[in-house]
Write an enzyme that holds these catalytic residues in place. Structure first.
Site, PDB file in Angstrom:
ATOM      1  N   CYS A   1     -22.245  36.380  59.567  1.00  0.00           N
ATOM      2  CA  CYS A   1     -22.880  35.604  60.643  1.00  0.00           C
ATOM      3  C   CYS A   1     -21.777  35.058  61.553  1.00  0.00           C
ATOM      4  CB  CYS A   1     -23.671  34.434  60.080  1.00  0.00           C
ATOM      5  SG  CYS A   1     -24.905  34.894  58.859  1.00  0.00           S
TER       6      CYS A   1
ATOM      7  N   HIS B   1     -21.152  34.158  65.398  1.00  0.00           N
ATOM      8  CA  HIS B   1     -21.456  32.736  65.562  1.00  0.00           C
ATOM      9  C   HIS B   1     -20.355  31.845  65.004  1.00  0.00           C
ATOM     10  CE1 HIS B   1     -25.501  33.363  67.090  1.00  0.00           C
ATOM     11  NE2 HIS B   1     -25.712  34.242  66.136  1.00  0.00           N
TER      12      HIS B   1
ATOM     13  N   ARG C   1     -35.810  35.440  62.462  1.00  0.00           N
ATOM     14  CA  ARG C   1     -34.504  35.316  63.134  1.00  0.00           C
ATOM     15  C   ARG C   1     -33.389  35.785  62.198  1.00  0.00           C
ATOM     16  NH1 ARG C   1     -32.397  36.362  67.406  1.00  0.00           N
ATOM     17  NH2 ARG C   1     -31.533  37.704  65.830  1.00  0.00           N
TER      18      ARG C   1
ATOM     19  N   CYS D   1     -31.048  39.161  62.396  1.00  0.00           N
ATOM     20  CA  CYS D   1     -29.577  39.094  62.442  1.00  0.00           C
ATOM     21  C   CYS D   1     -28.992  40.066  61.412  1.00  0.00           C
ATOM     22  CB  CYS D   1     -29.085  37.676  62.152  1.00  0.00           C
ATOM     23  SG  CYS D   1     -29.114  36.612  63.609  1.00  0.00           S
TER      24      CYS D   1
END
Lengths: 263, 97
Positions: free
Chosen positions: A172, A176, A220, A224
Site C-alpha cells: 500500500c 500511499h 476500496r 487496491c
C-alpha cells in the site's frame, strides 16, 4: 521574435494550467458535496434495513452495530471494533454480514452472493453502508483501540500496509507512502500519516460520480489489491478488516462527513 | 418502479433555492441497455408551473438539479416531476423551509 514569445507563453502557462485544473477539481468537489446521489443510496438503504428478509423473515432493525441493538446514531464512527458475540474485530460490512446470518438466518453464501454491485444494480451491502454511515455525520471517528484483538488488528493492518509482495512487489505504501504522488490528476494521500488519513476516512464509503457507483471500504481495499496484482482478498477477511482498522485508528478524532462524493 | 427522489427547498435572500435528486439510469442510445432517459422536468410553485425543462441522454445517471426561483415564502409547496422516454414518471413535493 514571434516564435520566442510563443515558447515563453507555453513554458509559463503549463504549471499555471495544472494549478487551475486542481482548483477546478476542488471547486467541482465542493459543488457535488452539497447535493449528491449519496442521499438516494441512503433512502434505498433505509428501506433495505427495515425490510424483512431471510428464513427468519426479520429486518435488520435489531442489528447491534456496537452501541446496542438497533442503535444507528454514531455507530459507524466507532467501527471497526471488537464484538464479544463474534469474538472478532469487525468493520461495518462484516458486522452487517453477521446480522444477516444470525438475525435473518441467511447462509453466508447467500449473504455474500453479491457484495460489490455495479451502476445498473448496486448491491445490498452498498445501500446499507450508505444508510448506516450517514447516521454518524458529525461524530468523531473513534475505532476500537483498547481490546487486545483491536490492538492486534491495528498492528496487522500496519504490517500489511507496508508489506511488499505480489507480482509487482508492491505494498500500500508504494503509492500511499510518500507525499506528492499522484495517478493522473488524483493526488495520492500518505495514508499512514494522520493529516492525510483523516479527510479520507471521514468521507468513505463514497459515491463515485465518474462511474455512478456507491463504493464501500471493503471494495476500496479489494480494488487496491487488484491494482497491485495480488490475489483477491476475501470479503470481510481479517486482512481487510485489519487494514481498515489501521487506517481508521490513524484518522481518529476526525468528524465523519460521509458518505462522500468522489470524482 | 421508479427509484426514490429527494428534494430540499430553502429561502435564500428573498429567493427560493430548490435542489432535487432523481434516481434514473439515464442510459444513452449507444449503451447495451438502450436509450432510456428523463426527457421532461417540471417544477411547480404552489401549483403554478415555473420551470419546464427538456433534457437529453447527455445528462448523467442519478441527476441532481438546482433551481433558483424568484421570491417565495416559507411553506410554499414546491413540486418537481419528471417523465422519461418510456413513459415512466415520478414526482416529489415539499414545503419551503
Amino acid at each position: 521574435m514571434k516564435g520566442f514569445f510563443t515558447v515563453v507563453t507555453i513554458l509559463v502557462s503549463l504549471p499555471v494550467a495544472a494549478q487551475d485544473a486542481k482548483k477546478e477539481i476542488l471547486k467541482y468537489q465542493q459543488m457535488i458535496a452539497d447535493g449528491s446521489p449519496v442521499e438516494l443510496f441512503e433512502l434505498e438503504g433505509e428501506a433495505l434495513w427495515k425490510k424483512a428478509q431471510g428464513p427468519h423473515k426479520v429486518s435488520l432493525e435489531k442489528c447491534d452495530l456496537g452501541l446496542g441493538a438497533g442503535v444507528l446514531k454514531g455507530a459507524y464512527a466507532r467501527l471497526p471494533r471488537y464484538f464479544k458475540d463474534a469474538d472478532r474485530v469487525m468493520d461495518l460490512e462484516t458486522r452487517l454480514l453477521h446480522c444477516m446470518t444470525t438475525l435473518q438466518g441467511r447462509s453466508p453464501e447467500d449473504a455474500t452472493k453479491r457484495v460489490f454491485g455495479n451502476e445498473n444494480q448496486p448491491s445490498e451491502m452498498e445501500y446499507l453502508s450508505a444508510y448506516v454511515a450517514a447516521q454518524s455525520r458529525g461524530m468523531k471517528l473513534a475505532a476500537g483501540t483498547s481490546h487486545p484483538k483491536e490492538k492486534a488488528a491495528y498492528e496487522l493492518g500496519k504490517a500489511l500496509f507496508f508489506h511488499r509482495t505480489g507480482g509487482w512487489d508492491m505494498s500500500c505504501a508504494s503509492c500511499h507512502g510518500e507525499a506528492d504522488k499522484r495517478i493522473r490528476m488524483q493526488d495520492l494521500p500518505v495514508l499512514h500519516k494522520r493529516e492525510f488519513a483523516r479527510p479520507i476516512m471521514a468521507t468513505w464509503p463514497a459515491y463515485r460520480v465518474s462511474n455512478s457507483q456507491f463504493k464501500t471500504m471493503q471494495w476500496r481495499i479489494n480494488d487496491c489489491y487488484r491494482q497491485m496484482r495480488y490475489p483477491e482478498p476475501n470479503f470481510a477477511s481479517d486482512a481487510t478488516i485489519a487494514l481498515t482498522t489501521f487506517l481508521t485508528v490513524t484518522a481518529a478524532g476526525e468528524p465523519y462527513r460521509g458518505p462522500g462524493t468522489k470524482r | 418502479m421508479a427509484g426514490p427522489m429527494k428534494m430540499r427547498a430553502t429561502l435564500a435572500g428573498g429567493n427560493t433555492d430548490v435542489r432535487v435528486l432523481m434516481t434514473h439510469p439515464m442510459t444513452t442510445a449507444q449503451m447495451k441497455e438502450g436509450l432510456h432517459h428523463i426527457q421532461n422536468v417540471a417544477v411547480k410553485q404552489n401549483g403554478r408551473t415555473v420551470v419546464e425543462a427538456e433534457i437529453s441522454q447527455a445528462v448523467s445517471r442519478n441527476p441532481v438539479f438546482t433551481f433558483r426561483l424568484k421570491g417565495g415564502a416559507k411553506g410554499d409547496r414546491i413540486e418537481v416531476s419528471w417523465l422519461d422516454n418510456k413513459g415512466e414518471t415520478n414526482k416529489i413535493e415539499t414545503a419551503v423551509a
